[in-house]
Scaffold this active site. Structure first.
Site, PDB file in Angstrom:
ATOM      1  N   HIS A 159      47.157  16.187  34.219  1.00 11.86           N
ATOM      2  CA  HIS A 159      46.856  17.214  35.397  1.00 11.86           C
ATOM      3  C   HIS A 159      47.384  16.690  36.759  1.00 11.86           C
ATOM      4  O   HIS A 159      46.871  16.825  37.790  1.00 11.86           O
ATOM      5  CB  HIS A 159      45.235  17.052  35.294  1.00 11.86           C
ATOM      6  CG  HIS A 159      44.657  17.243  34.178  1.00 11.86           C
ATOM      7  ND1 HIS A 159      44.121  18.673  33.792  1.00 11.86           N
ATOM      8  CD2 HIS A 159      44.227  16.589  33.285  1.00 11.86           C
ATOM      9  CE1 HIS A 159      43.740  18.450  32.661  1.00 11.86           C
ATOM     10  NE2 HIS A 159      43.624  17.322  32.220  1.00 11.86           N
ATOM     11  N   SER A 281      70.897  16.356  55.323  1.00 11.43           N
ATOM     12  CA  SER A 281      70.377  17.390  56.084  1.00 11.43           C
ATOM     13  C   SER A 281      71.379  17.827  57.211  1.00 11.43           C
ATOM     14  O   SER A 281      71.683  16.985  57.996  1.00 11.43           O
ATOM     15  CB  SER A 281      68.948  17.177  56.499  1.00 11.43           C
ATOM     16  OG  SER A 281      68.549  18.234  57.738  1.00 11.43           O
TER      17      SER A 281
END
Ligand code: ARG
Length: 434
Positions: A159, A281
């Protein structure tokens, strides 16, 4: 545009815009099929000579002219472009251009319908072999690294919540076994579609005693698609199953890529992706982004889309329908892009740089609670009672070491007993002697 091979006179002239629409991307996509179409055409020519429809000398001339076409194509001297309706017409035009009237004899006893079907099966066998090869390489890297650094502790999640101490060996071995399965599936699907449709012509057979078995054998097929109608009806069905094999690999790749992009985030900080697979970037000078991992993750979306598109096209009655041409774009794009991505994976995986200290220190003490419960079971307590006691004593687990937990995980396949040899043996059994 050279004349269409099916042109019968001026009454069959078709508007250029209509022709462009009908051809679609065929000449571009058929670049992937042309080498296989050429091989099949050579086998067909030899087959025609064996039954006396053309002479041995004519077959020889066709075969060597097609060899020249194959070379010219691979060197880039012959470009399959809008001058041709498709790859099949290009082959016939080449032969008539180079051999005159003899060239036009190649199409005896065949139709473009069985011609495209055989080229596609050869293409798929080739690409499934490529898929198998790359799956084997990925599995090999995973198993090697599992063996080398398998003992390093890593928090195990369910989970996406921390669950139990795990190890890098379990993680690597898990992805390795997945790719062994994918290698096996690629082989099984390749065997399943290893049948030759050539010699079924437009879908009804022909009034010539074609040596279908001999041609299939020469092309390396294991068997024939016997029934001419089925040779056409199987189009698309075969492609879908091949995409299933590809999807098994890209689906597992998606999970693996997800793991890596999480583990590479600053919050986890478990791994560094090699710089050769990252980009920067355009605005943030501090960034090194794992773009390769991300585009590998999205590969599966293209494969799923291809399957849906194919299913949509296949809503058809029996026999050849031109709709079938539209099975090629999703199929070929998915395979070409999928394999190009998968082929980056062995290098990327080999270059991963794990931060062992970060991985180890991320393991919180309460992750030992399940071990504690099982220890109490070993001392004779019923599991449910042991579970409750361990839950009440979570604060007493702080002195435990992850390595100690991993050493006790002795069940088959568990961290202390990964059974990598078993996986290596299965991999070797599927790849054969190298
Ligand atoms: N480009 C066609 C396809 O992929 C080739 C077969 C054309 N056959 C025909 N009868 N028009 O299906």
């Amino acid at each position: 545009m050279s004349d269409y091979i099916w042109k019968k006179g001026s009454s069959t002239d078709v508007d250029e815009r209509v022709m462009r629409f009908l051809a679609g991307d065929d000449v571009v996509l058929d670049r992937h099929l042309l080498p296989f179409d050429i091989r099949a055409s050579q086998a067909h020519a030899r087959g025609l000579a064996r039954i006396g429809v053309i002479s041995e000398a004519q077959a020889k001339a066709m075969v060597s002219s097609l060899d020249e076409l194959a070379h010219a194509f691979s060197r880039g001297d012959f470009v399959l472009d809008q001058r041709y309706e498709d790859g099949h017409s290009a082959i016939e035009s080449w032969l008539t251009e180079h051999l005159g009237e003899v060239g036009g004899r190649i199409h005896a006893g065949r139709s473009r319908n069985d011609q495209v079907a055989v080229a596609l099966r050869l293409y798929l066998k080739d690409r499934l072999a490529g898929l198998g090869r790359v799956c084997a390489q990925v599995a090999e890297v995973c198993l090697q690294r599992a063996g080398r650094e398998g003992g390093l502790p890593l928090p195990g999640h369910t989970h996406l919540q921390q669950a139990m101490p795990s190890s890098l060996g379990l993680w690597w071995g898990g992805h390795g076994e997945a790719f062994i399965d994918n290698l096996a599936l690629a082989g099984q699907i390749s065997d399943w579609l290893d049948a030759c449709p050539l010699g079924t012509a437009s879908g009804f057979g022909v009034n010539l005693p074609l040596d279908r078995d001999g041609v299939a054998e020469e092309l390396g097929f294991a068997r024939l698609v016997v029934n001419p109608q089925y040779a056409q009806n199987a189009r698309g069905k075969v492609e879908l199953r091949a995409l299933d094999a590809l999807a098994a690999a890209t689906g597992d790749l998606r999970r693996l890529a997800w793991d890596l992009s999480l583990f590479a985030s600053q919050e986890f900080g478990f791994v560094r992706i090699p710089a050769a697979f990252c980009t920067g970037s355009s605005i943030m000078p501090n960034k090194l982004n794992p773009d390769t991992v991300e585009l590998l993750r999205s590969l599966h979306a293209g494969v799923m889309g291809a399957r849906v598109e194919l299913e949509g096209v296949l809503s058809l009655p029996s026999g050849y329908q031109r709709d079938l041409q539209d099975t090629k774009p999703p199929l070929i794009r998915a395979f070409e892009r999928g394999l190009a991505g998968l082929e980056l994976l062995p290098g990327l995986l080999s270059g991963l740089d794990w931060r062992a200290e970060r991985m180890r220190s991320a393991i919180a003490p309460e992750l030992h609670a399940t071990d504690r419960a099982n220890e109490l079971v070993g001392e004779g307590q019923p599991f449910r009672e042991a579970y409750r006691q361990a839950a009440a004593e979570l604060d007493q687990l702080s002195r435990r070491e992850p390595e100690e937990s991993l050493r006790t995980r002795v069940s088959t396949g568990g961290c202390a007993n990964l059974e990598l040899d078993r996986l290596h043996r299965r991999l070797a059994g599927l790849t054969g002697p190298s």
